[in-house]
Write a protein that holds these residues in place. Structure first.
Motif, PDB file in Angstrom:
ATOM      1  N   ASP A 270     -12.587 -18.395 -28.199  1.00  0.00           N
ATOM      2  CA  ASP A 270     -11.341 -18.194 -27.451  1.00  0.00           C
ATOM      3  C   ASP A 270     -11.303 -19.080 -26.198  1.00  0.00           C
ATOM      4  OD1 ASP A 270      -8.838 -17.110 -26.994  1.00  0.00           O
ATOM      5  OD2 ASP A 270      -9.599 -15.346 -25.934  1.00  0.00           O
ATOM      6  N   GLY A 271     -11.792 -20.302 -26.347  1.00  0.00           N
ATOM      7  CA  GLY A 271     -11.741 -21.275 -25.257  1.00  0.00           C
ATOM      8  C   GLY A 271     -12.868 -21.176 -24.254  1.00  0.00           C
ATOM      9  N   GLN A 272     -13.753 -20.184 -24.378  1.00  0.00           N
ATOM     10  CA  GLN A 272     -14.861 -20.016 -23.439  1.00  0.00           C
ATOM     11  C   GLN A 272     -16.168 -20.464 -24.096  1.00  0.00           C
ATOM     12  OE1 GLN A 272     -13.929 -19.287 -20.391  1.00  0.00           O
ATOM     13  NE2 GLN A 272     -11.858 -19.024 -21.195  1.00  0.00           N
ATOM     14  N   ASN A 273     -17.051 -21.052 -23.284  1.00  0.00           N
ATOM     15  CA  ASN A 273     -18.281 -21.639 -23.815  1.00  0.00           C
ATOM     16  C   ASN A 273     -19.313 -20.579 -24.186  1.00  0.00           C
ATOM     17  OD1 ASN A 273     -17.410 -24.304 -23.546  1.00  0.00           O
ATOM     18  ND2 ASN A 273     -18.118 -24.433 -21.422  1.00  0.00           N
ATOM     19  N   LEU A 274     -19.690 -20.585 -25.465  1.00  0.00           N
ATOM     20  CA  LEU A 274     -20.804 -19.755 -25.921  1.00  0.00           C
ATOM     21  C   LEU A 274     -22.105 -20.562 -25.887  1.00  0.00           C
ATOM     22  CD1 LEU A 274     -21.787 -17.073 -27.154  1.00  0.00           C
ATOM     23  CD2 LEU A 274     -21.292 -18.036 -29.417  1.00  0.00           C
ATOM     24  N   VAL A 275     -22.027 -21.813 -26.368  1.00  0.00           N
ATOM     25  CA  VAL A 275     -23.167 -22.733 -26.319  1.00  0.00           C
ATOM     26  C   VAL A 275     -22.693 -24.054 -25.743  1.00  0.00           C
ATOM     27  CG1 VAL A 275     -24.920 -23.976 -27.635  1.00  0.00           C
ATOM     28  CG2 VAL A 275     -24.282 -21.652 -28.305  1.00  0.00           C
TER      29      VAL A 275
ATOM     30  N   ALA B  58     -27.001 -21.218 -23.493  1.00  0.00           N
ATOM     31  CA  ALA B  58     -26.180 -20.255 -24.223  1.00  0.00           C
ATOM     32  C   ALA B  58     -25.759 -19.134 -23.283  1.00  0.00           C
ATOM     33  CB  ALA B  58     -26.951 -19.680 -25.408  1.00  0.00           C
ATOM     34  N   ASN B  59     -24.524 -18.705 -23.421  1.00  0.00           N
ATOM     35  CA  ASN B  59     -24.031 -17.548 -22.690  1.00  0.00           C
ATOM     36  C   ASN B  59     -23.968 -16.340 -23.621  1.00  0.00           C
ATOM     37  OD1 ASN B  59     -23.499 -18.888 -20.158  1.00  0.00           O
ATOM     38  ND2 ASN B  59     -21.756 -19.877 -21.169  1.00  0.00           N
ATOM     39  N   ALA B  60     -23.887 -15.152 -23.046  1.00  0.00           N
ATOM     40  CA  ALA B  60     -23.872 -13.923 -23.838  1.00  0.00           C
ATOM     41  C   ALA B  60     -22.496 -13.279 -23.816  1.00  0.00           C
ATOM     42  CB  ALA B  60     -24.920 -12.942 -23.310  1.00  0.00           C
ATOM     43  N   ILE B  61     -22.103 -12.717 -24.955  1.00  0.00           N
ATOM     44  CA  ILE B  61     -20.874 -11.940 -25.045  1.00  0.00           C
ATOM     45  C   ILE B  61     -21.216 -10.484 -24.764  1.00  0.00           C
ATOM     46  CG2 ILE B  61     -18.992 -11.194 -26.553  1.00  0.00           C
ATOM     47  CD1 ILE B  61     -19.266 -13.780 -28.083  1.00  0.00           C
ATOM     48  N   THR B  62     -20.438  -9.848 -23.916  1.00  0.00           N
ATOM     49  CA  THR B  62     -20.679  -8.451 -23.548  1.00  0.00           C
ATOM     50  C   THR B  62     -19.388  -7.652 -23.683  1.00  0.00           C
ATOM     51  OG1 THR B  62     -20.224  -8.912 -21.208  1.00  0.00           O
ATOM     52  CG2 THR B  62     -22.521  -9.043 -21.938  1.00  0.00           C
ATOM     53  N   VAL B  63     -19.535  -6.327 -23.725  1.00  0.00           N
ATOM     54  CA  VAL B  63     -18.380  -5.420 -23.731  1.00  0.00           C
ATOM     55  C   VAL B  63     -18.079  -5.032 -22.296  1.00  0.00           C
ATOM     56  CG1 VAL B  63     -17.469  -3.212 -24.531  1.00  0.00           C
ATOM     57  CG2 VAL B  63     -19.006  -4.532 -26.009  1.00  0.00           C
ATOM     58  N   SER B  64     -16.876  -5.360 -21.830  1.00  0.00           N
ATOM     59  CA  SER B  64     -16.504  -5.036 -20.449  1.00  0.00           C
ATOM     60  C   SER B  64     -15.676  -3.767 -20.352  1.00  0.00           C
ATOM     61  CB  SER B  64     -15.726  -6.193 -19.824  1.00  0.00           C
ATOM     62  OG  SER B  64     -14.528  -6.453 -20.551  1.00  0.00           O
ATOM     63  N   ASN B  65     -15.107  -3.326 -21.510  1.00  0.00           N
ATOM     64  CA  ASN B  65     -14.300  -2.100 -21.490  1.00  0.00           C
ATOM     65  C   ASN B  65     -14.338  -1.474 -22.881  1.00  0.00           C
ATOM     66  OD1 ASN B  65     -12.375  -0.336 -19.990  1.00  0.00           O
ATOM     67  ND2 ASN B  65     -10.991  -0.956 -21.630  1.00  0.00           N
ATOM     68  N   ASP B  66     -14.428  -0.134 -22.909  1.00  0.00           N
ATOM     69  CA  ASP B  66     -14.550   0.569 -24.184  1.00  0.00           C
ATOM     70  C   ASP B  66     -13.212   0.953 -24.799  1.00  0.00           C
ATOM     71  OD1 ASP B  66     -17.247   0.366 -24.072  1.00  0.00           O
ATOM     72  OD2 ASP B  66     -17.632   2.436 -23.468  1.00  0.00           O
ATOM     73  N   ASN B  67     -12.230   1.276 -23.980  1.00  0.00           N
ATOM     74  CA  ASN B  67     -10.983   1.814 -24.513  1.00  0.00           C
ATOM     75  C   ASN B  67      -9.781   1.282 -23.739  1.00  0.00           C
ATOM     76  OD1 ASN B  67      -9.347   3.362 -26.170  1.00  0.00           O
ATOM     77  ND2 ASN B  67      -9.555   5.205 -24.920  1.00  0.00           N
ATOM     78  N   PRO B  68      -9.092   0.253 -24.263  1.00  0.00           N
ATOM     79  CA  PRO B  68      -9.387  -0.445 -25.509  1.00  0.00           C
ATOM     80  C   PRO B  68     -10.562  -1.395 -25.341  1.00  0.00           C
ATOM     81  CG  PRO B  68      -7.545  -1.501 -24.426  1.00  0.00           C
ATOM     82  CD  PRO B  68      -7.872  -0.282 -23.597  1.00  0.00           C
ATOM     83  N   ILE B  69     -11.131  -1.811 -26.470  1.00  0.00           N
ATOM     84  CA  ILE B  69     -12.288  -2.693 -26.426  1.00  0.00           C
ATOM     85  C   ILE B  69     -11.905  -4.045 -25.835  1.00  0.00           C
ATOM     86  CG2 ILE B  69     -13.991  -3.934 -27.810  1.00  0.00           C
ATOM     87  CD1 ILE B  69     -13.905  -1.637 -29.796  1.00  0.00           C
ATOM     88  N   GLN B  70     -12.676  -4.473 -24.843  1.00  0.00           N
ATOM     89  CA  GLN B  70     -12.474  -5.787 -24.243  1.00  0.00           C
ATOM     90  C   GLN B  70     -13.829  -6.478 -24.121  1.00  0.00           C
ATOM     91  OE1 GLN B  70      -9.475  -7.525 -23.241  1.00  0.00           O
ATOM     92  NE2 GLN B  70     -11.083  -9.058 -23.443  1.00  0.00           N
TER      93      GLN B  70
ATOM     94  N   GLN C 240     -16.180  -9.917 -22.919  1.00  0.00           N
ATOM     95  CA  GLN C 240     -16.252 -10.986 -21.923  1.00  0.00           C
ATOM     96  C   GLN C 240     -17.316 -11.999 -22.316  1.00  0.00           C
ATOM     97  OE1 GLN C 240     -16.763  -9.636 -17.875  1.00  0.00           O
ATOM     98  NE2 GLN C 240     -14.549  -9.524 -17.555  1.00  0.00           N
ATOM     99  N   LEU C 241     -17.028 -13.246 -21.978  1.00  0.00           N
ATOM    100  CA  LEU C 241     -17.963 -14.340 -22.190  1.00  0.00           C
ATOM    101  C   LEU C 241     -17.976 -15.194 -20.935  1.00  0.00           C
ATOM    102  CD1 LEU C 241     -19.834 -16.136 -23.853  1.00  0.00           C
ATOM    103  CD2 LEU C 241     -17.816 -17.121 -24.966  1.00  0.00           C
ATOM    104  N   ASP C 242     -19.150 -15.312 -20.348  1.00  0.00           N
ATOM    105  CA  ASP C 242     -19.304 -16.085 -19.111  1.00  0.00           C
ATOM    106  C   ASP C 242     -18.361 -15.579 -18.024  1.00  0.00           C
ATOM    107  OD1 ASP C 242     -20.525 -18.012 -17.557  1.00  0.00           O
ATOM    108  OD2 ASP C 242     -19.174 -19.625 -18.186  1.00  0.00           O
ATOM    109  N   GLY C 243     -18.201 -14.231 -17.971  1.00  0.00           N
ATOM    110  CA  GLY C 243     -17.404 -13.615 -16.922  1.00  0.00           C
ATOM    111  C   GLY C 243     -15.908 -13.601 -17.155  1.00  0.00           C
ATOM    112  N   LEU C 244     -15.452 -14.119 -18.302  1.00  0.00           N
ATOM    113  CA  LEU C 244     -14.018 -14.179 -18.591  1.00  0.00           C
ATOM    114  C   LEU C 244     -13.704 -13.415 -19.865  1.00  0.00           C
ATOM    115  CD1 LEU C 244     -13.389 -17.961 -17.796  1.00  0.00           C
ATOM    116  CD2 LEU C 244     -12.804 -15.997 -16.345  1.00  0.00           C
ATOM    117  N   ASP C 245     -12.519 -12.795 -19.919  1.00  0.00           N
ATOM    118  CA  ASP C 245     -12.118 -12.029 -21.094  1.00  0.00           C
ATOM    119  C   ASP C 245     -11.899 -12.953 -22.283  1.00  0.00           C
ATOM    120  OD1 ASP C 245     -12.177  -9.736 -19.605  1.00  0.00           O
ATOM    121  OD2 ASP C 245     -10.007  -9.597 -19.334  1.00  0.00           O
ATOM    122  N   ILE C 246     -12.325 -12.495 -23.446  1.00  0.00           N
ATOM    123  CA  ILE C 246     -12.049 -13.203 -24.695  1.00  0.00           C
ATOM    124  C   ILE C 246     -11.469 -12.203 -25.690  1.00  0.00           C
ATOM    125  CG2 ILE C 246     -13.805 -14.989 -24.399  1.00  0.00           C
ATOM    126  CD1 ILE C 246     -15.591 -13.359 -26.321  1.00  0.00           C
ATOM    127  N   ASN C 247     -10.668 -12.718 -26.610  1.00  0.00           N
ATOM    128  CA  ASN C 247     -10.029 -11.872 -27.621  1.00  0.00           C
ATOM    129  C   ASN C 247     -10.246 -12.487 -29.000  1.00  0.00           C
ATOM    130  OD1 ASN C 247      -8.569  -9.880 -25.817  1.00  0.00           O
ATOM    131  ND2 ASN C 247      -7.742 -11.814 -25.039  1.00  0.00           N
TER     132      ASN C 247
END
Length: 332
Positions: A175-180, A185-197, A199-206
């Protein structure tokens, strides 16, 4: 040794792996949800509802019978338990998706993200090794094959875009954000559970594809099912109570009289807490099955043979409810 490579075909495979991962994960979760919703053939929401309506019909024909009132209460409690069990099972399933726990979840989002982050780390490491070895004139074909396998595995989990850099490294974005990027390498994390959101490198991805997108879509479907279940329960509570409160019980008392302000048939507001009024459970004679009473008293005398209110509740079975998209309870 020459490495034969068709970039167009590889990109096509990568895209289709993402689509397949998405559909496979969504189908797996929907199969579980269908199992939760349908239950067993003799104990599901449809069966419990039909038993509930039938019990009101039986009471209408036997309005002075404590036995038929007891049967109605038993079936009503089975129905309310079905609502709360379904609600709990659906919310527990969603929790399992988000936490990686629970027996029913077909995989979990944390495990998918762990795999993605692990693949990204290994690809970044391979980027470095391939860059260093190729700059020294060493054969890196096997390493490049391994990296492409990882990219395909990654694509099945989440949709990625891959840029093949001139220095033999891959830059991979989601989604335009750098994974590698290069050796990092950056890590993808869950920033919100409901609804699920995510984040990659501090920015939201969908994410729009891959197993991760399947989980996100399934989570939204669970929310829709829970909302629909709550709508069904809340309308059942309000429709039954509105009829019950205008009736008379076996004591000849009006259900809405001040002597018992909690003389509704159901308590609660939706599928999370729907229950039969405990006051009525303790005394089935308080079920307001009659539309009239024989005498106003004092004391008020019941109209023993009157089951008109019970019949009105039973008629809800075939009534189109405005708040249920003008469907009956069974259709909804």
């Amino acid at each position: 040794i020459v490495r034969e490579y068709d970039q167009l075909k590889e990109d096509t495979v990568k895209s289709e792996l993402s689509t397949t991962g998405n559909h496979a994960q969504t189908a797996s979760v929907l199969k579980d949800l269908e199992s939760i919703m349908t239950g067993s053939t003799d104990a599901n929401l449809s069966v419990r509802l039909q038993e509930f309506w039938s019990s009101w019909q039986d009471l209408a024909n036997n309005s002075d019978s404590l036995a038929f009132r007891t049967i109605l209460l038993q079936r009503s409690q089975a129905l309310t338990n079905q609502f709360t069990d379904l609600n709990n099972n659906l919310t527990d399933y969603k929790s399992g998706i988000l936490s990686g726990t629970g027996d029913t979840a077909s995989g979990s989002l944390p495990r998918e993200l762990d795999d993605i982050n692990s693949f990204a780390t290994e690809i970044a490491s391979l980027n470095k090794t391939i860059f260093l070895m190729s700059s020294r004139g060493n054969d890196v074909n096997t390493l490049m094959d391994r990296r492409d396998v990882l990219v395909n595995d990654l694509s099945a989990k989440i949709n990625v875009d891959v840029v093949r850099e001139d220095n033999q490294t891959y830059t991979i974005t989601v989604d335009g954000q750098n994974l590698v990027t290069g050796f990092d390498a950056n890590a993808i994390t869950v920033s919100n559970d409901n609804p699920i959101q995510l984040q990659l490198d501090g920015l939201d991805i969908n994410p729009t594809n891959g197993a991760v997108a399947g989980f996100i879509a399934a989570s939204a479907e669970i929310d829709n099912l829970v909302a629909g279940l709550n709508t069904l329960a809340s309308n059942l509570i309000s429709e039954v109570n509105s009829i019950h409160l205008t009736g008379y019980d076996l004591y000849g008392q009006h259900a809405s009289d001040d002597y018992d302000p909690a003389h509704t048939f159901f308590s609660g507001t939706d599928a999370t807490d729907i229950a039969v009024n405990n006051t009525i459970i303790e005394d089935p004679a308080l079920i307001a099955a009659a539309a009239t009473r024989y005498s106003n008293g004092p004391p008020p005398l019941p109209n023993i043979g009157d089951g008109a209110q019970a019949l009105a509740v039973a008629a809800l079975c075939s009534t189109n409810i405005t708040n249920l998209h003008n469907l009956t309870f069974g259709q909804y």
